[in-house]
Design a protein around this motif. Structure first.
Motif, PDB file in Angstrom:
ATOM      1  N   ALA A 166      95.201 -63.504  39.513  1.00 44.40           N
ATOM      2  CA  ALA A 166      94.552 -62.973  40.714  1.00 44.40           C
ATOM      3  C   ALA A 166      93.047 -63.240  40.667  1.00 44.40           C
ATOM      4  CB  ALA A 166      94.816 -61.480  40.854  1.00 44.40           C
ATOM      5  N   LEU A 167      92.419 -63.038  39.502  1.00 47.48           N
ATOM      6  CA  LEU A 167      90.980 -63.285  39.393  1.00 47.48           C
ATOM      7  C   LEU A 167      90.681 -64.778  39.528  1.00 47.48           C
ATOM      8  CD1 LEU A 167      88.065 -62.539  38.947  1.00 47.48           C
ATOM      9  CD2 LEU A 167      88.513 -62.457  36.470  1.00 47.48           C
ATOM     10  N   GLY A 168      91.471 -65.617  38.847  1.00 47.32           N
ATOM     11  CA  GLY A 168      91.259 -67.062  38.958  1.00 47.32           C
ATOM     12  C   GLY A 168      91.395 -67.545  40.391  1.00 47.32           C
ATOM     13  N   ASP A 169      92.423 -67.036  41.089  1.00 44.68           N
ATOM     14  CA  ASP A 169      92.607 -67.427  42.491  1.00 44.68           C
ATOM     15  C   ASP A 169      91.453 -66.933  43.358  1.00 44.68           C
ATOM     16  OD1 ASP A 169      94.934 -68.703  41.865  1.00 44.68           O
ATOM     17  OD2 ASP A 169      96.271 -67.181  42.692  1.00 44.68           O
ATOM     18  N   GLY A 170      90.981 -65.722  43.082  1.00 42.06           N
ATOM     19  CA  GLY A 170      89.859 -65.194  43.846  1.00 42.06           C
ATOM     20  C   GLY A 170      88.603 -66.035  43.666  1.00 42.06           C
ATOM     21  N   LEU A 171      88.364 -66.478  42.435  1.00 48.61           N
ATOM     22  CA  LEU A 171      87.202 -67.327  42.172  1.00 48.61           C
ATOM     23  C   LEU A 171      87.336 -68.681  42.866  1.00 48.61           C
ATOM     24  CD1 LEU A 171      86.681 -66.511  38.390  1.00 48.61           C
ATOM     25  CD2 LEU A 171      85.203 -65.815  40.291  1.00 48.61           C
ATOM     26  N   GLN A 172      88.565 -69.202  42.898  1.00 47.45           N
ATOM     27  CA  GLN A 172      88.746 -70.484  43.580  1.00 47.45           C
ATOM     28  C   GLN A 172      88.562 -70.333  45.085  1.00 47.45           C
ATOM     29  OE1 GLN A 172      92.383 -72.681  42.770  1.00 47.45           O
ATOM     30  NE2 GLN A 172      91.296 -74.590  43.169  1.00 47.45           N
ATOM     31  N   LEU A 173      88.999 -69.218  45.636  1.00 49.77           N
ATOM     32  CA  LEU A 173      88.773 -68.983  47.062  1.00 49.77           C
ATOM     33  C   LEU A 173      87.274 -68.915  47.364  1.00 49.77           C
ATOM     34  CD1 LEU A 173      91.581 -66.357  47.802  1.00 49.77           C
ATOM     35  CD2 LEU A 173      91.439 -68.678  48.715  1.00 49.77           C
ATOM     36  N   LEU A 174      86.512 -68.271  46.488  1.00 50.11           N
ATOM     37  CA  LEU A 174      85.058 -68.235  46.672  1.00 50.11           C
ATOM     38  C   LEU A 174      84.476 -69.644  46.611  1.00 50.11           C
ATOM     39  CD1 LEU A 174      83.915 -65.188  44.498  1.00 50.11           C
ATOM     40  CD2 LEU A 174      83.859 -65.362  46.992  1.00 50.11           C
ATOM     41  N   LEU A 175      84.966 -70.426  45.670  1.00 46.90           N
ATOM     42  CA  LEU A 175      84.470 -71.789  45.499  1.00 46.90           C
ATOM     43  C   LEU A 175      84.715 -72.625  46.750  1.00 46.90           C
ATOM     44  CD1 LEU A 175      83.170 -73.483  43.232  1.00 46.90           C
ATOM     45  CD2 LEU A 175      85.472 -74.116  42.512  1.00 46.90           C
ATOM     46  N   GLU A 176      85.952 -72.588  47.235  1.00 48.71           N
ATOM     47  CA  GLU A 176      86.280 -73.376  48.423  1.00 48.71           C
ATOM     48  C   GLU A 176      85.543 -72.865  49.651  1.00 48.71           C
ATOM     49  OE1 GLU A 176      87.968 -76.172  48.439  1.00 48.71           O
ATOM     50  OE2 GLU A 176      88.359 -76.029  46.291  1.00 48.71           O
ATOM     51  N   GLY A 177      85.376 -71.557  49.742  1.00 50.19           N
ATOM     52  CA  GLY A 177      84.619 -71.000  50.855  1.00 50.19           C
ATOM     53  C   GLY A 177      83.168 -71.447  50.836  1.00 50.19           C
ATOM     54  N   ALA A 178      82.613 -71.573  49.628  1.00 49.58           N
ATOM     55  CA  ALA A 178      81.223 -72.035  49.504  1.00 49.58           C
ATOM     56  C   ALA A 178      81.090 -73.476  49.958  1.00 49.58           C
ATOM     57  CB  ALA A 178      80.763 -71.890  48.048  1.00 49.58           C
ATOM     58  N   TYR A 179      82.065 -74.320  49.590  1.00 48.11           N
ATOM     59  CA  TYR A 179      82.009 -75.722  49.997  1.00 48.11           C
ATOM     60  C   TYR A 179      81.959 -75.858  51.519  1.00 48.11           C
ATOM     61  CZ  TYR A 179      83.535 -77.023  45.243  1.00 48.11           C
ATOM     62  OH  TYR A 179      83.643 -77.206  43.886  1.00 48.11           O
ATOM     63  N   VAL A 180      82.769 -75.066  52.198  1.00 40.96           N
ATOM     64  CA  VAL A 180      82.890 -75.211  53.650  1.00 40.96           C
ATOM     65  C   VAL A 180      81.775 -74.476  54.395  1.00 40.96           C
ATOM     66  CG1 VAL A 180      84.372 -74.792  55.645  1.00 40.96           C
ATOM     67  CG2 VAL A 180      85.381 -75.546  53.482  1.00 40.96           C
ATOM     68  N   SER A 181      81.531 -73.206  54.027  1.00 41.81           N
ATOM     69  CA  SER A 181      80.537 -72.422  54.769  1.00 41.81           C
ATOM     70  C   SER A 181      79.137 -73.009  54.633  1.00 41.81           C
ATOM     71  CB  SER A 181      80.553 -70.965  54.303  1.00 41.81           C
ATOM     72  OG  SER A 181      80.064 -70.849  52.977  1.00 41.81           O
ATOM     73  N   SER A 182      78.848 -73.631  53.476  1.00 44.70           N
ATOM     74  CA  SER A 182      77.507 -74.198  53.298  1.00 44.70           C
ATOM     75  C   SER A 182      77.252 -75.359  54.238  1.00 44.70           C
ATOM     76  CB  SER A 182      77.319 -74.655  51.848  1.00 44.70           C
ATOM     77  OG  SER A 182      78.251 -75.671  51.511  1.00 44.70           O
ATOM     78  N   GLN A 183      78.308 -76.051  54.664  1.00 43.19           N
ATOM     79  CA  GLN A 183      78.141 -77.153  55.606  1.00 43.19           C
ATOM     80  C   GLN A 183      77.866 -76.642  57.016  1.00 43.19           C
ATOM     81  OE1 GLN A 183      80.710 -80.713  55.195  1.00 43.19           O
ATOM     82  NE2 GLN A 183      81.857 -79.497  53.721  1.00 43.19           N
ATOM     83  N   MET A 184      78.352 -75.438  57.307  1.00 47.50           N
ATOM     84  CA  MET A 184      78.164 -74.877  58.647  1.00 47.50           C
ATOM     85  C   MET A 184      76.894 -74.050  58.758  1.00 47.50           C
ATOM     86  SD  MET A 184      82.084 -73.751  59.600  1.00 47.50           S
ATOM     87  CE  MET A 184      82.329 -72.775  58.122  1.00 47.50           C
ATOM     88  N   LEU A 185      76.614 -73.257  57.715  1.00 43.83           N
ATOM     89  CA  LEU A 185      75.520 -72.292  57.803  1.00 43.83           C
ATOM     90  C   LEU A 185      74.379 -72.578  56.834  1.00 43.83           C
ATOM     91  CD1 LEU A 185      77.783 -69.136  58.161  1.00 43.83           C
ATOM     92  CD2 LEU A 185      76.590 -70.355  59.985  1.00 43.83           C
ATOM     93  N   GLY A 186      74.510 -73.610  56.030  1.00 43.30           N
ATOM     94  CA  GLY A 186      73.431 -74.026  55.155  1.00 43.30           C
ATOM     95  C   GLY A 186      73.229 -73.117  53.957  1.00 43.30           C
TER      96      GLY A 186
END
Length: 207
Positions: A166-186
């Motif tokens: 659960a923790l590993g998956d949560g960290l990966q979700l944060l990672l993928e969210g960072a990749y995408v949100s940073s392209q939209m919101l900088g």
């Protein structure tokens, strides 16, 4: 008596070393593809643009890569190598502290999102571009994401998490969210809190 030609000196007065071999066509193609695919997207870049950027001919490209799809897969393998280099470099700074290893990588990622030309993770972008499960580019990207998940779960286990998956998956979700949100919101968007949110998630999950 015949005079022998003397080698021209460099501006610093030293003799020049052996002349470096020019990059092979395959290497130039690979570098050009890496730049164009990352900046513009794989589907958007045609073979004509790649060979023009690399200064080679189409036959040169097809002698090295069977198709554009195979070139895309090669680009992503190169990208994956660079990803693990960065991840392992962050881990090496904290060899006995898995929590600090994760946070060091996340901190570095948040900083990189502010660099000119940052477009998230090339492997994640490839998954979005290619939904076909058997596409060569998608297969490389998905294999990487599975390895990342395994690595994060292992780190979570070493941290003493109650539920490492659960923790590993949560960290990966944060990672993928960072990749995408940073392209939209900088870099001033949600990604600026990436390491802090990861730390809170870890601390809430560890005994």
């Amino acid at each position: 008596m015949k005079k022998t030609a003397r080698a021209a000196l460099r501006p610093d007065g030293r003799k020049p070393g052996p002349r470096a071999e020019p990059p092979r066509a395959a290497d130039r193609i690979r570098r050009s593809a890496q730049d164009l695919f990352y900046r513009q997207g794989i589907r958007a870049v045609g073979v004509d643009a790649i060979v023009a950027e690399a200064g080679v001919t189409k036959p040169s490209l097809y002698r090295s890569f069977a198709s554009k799809d195979e070139l895309a897969a090669a680009y992503l393998r190169d990208y994956e190598h660079e990803f693990w280099r960065r991840f392992d470099a962050a881990a090496a700074v904290h060899p006995d502290d898995p929590r600090a290893q994760v946070l060091a990588y996340f901190t570095g990622l948040a900083e990189r999102t502010g660099q000119p030309g940052y477009r998230g993770c090339g492997l994640t972008n490839a998954c979005v571009e290619y939904p076909e499960p058997e596409h060569p580019a998608r297969r490389v990207a998905v294999a990487n994401k599975r390895k990342v998940r395994e690595r994060l779960v292992d780190l979570a286990r070493r941290m003493g998490a109650r539920d490492p998956e659960a923790l590993g998956d949560g960290l990966q979700l944060l990672l993928e969210g960072a990749y995408v949100s940073s392209q939209m919101l900088g870099p001033e968007g949600p990604v600026r809190h990436l390491a802090d949110v990861a730390a809170r998630l870890i601390d809430a999950s560890v005994e």
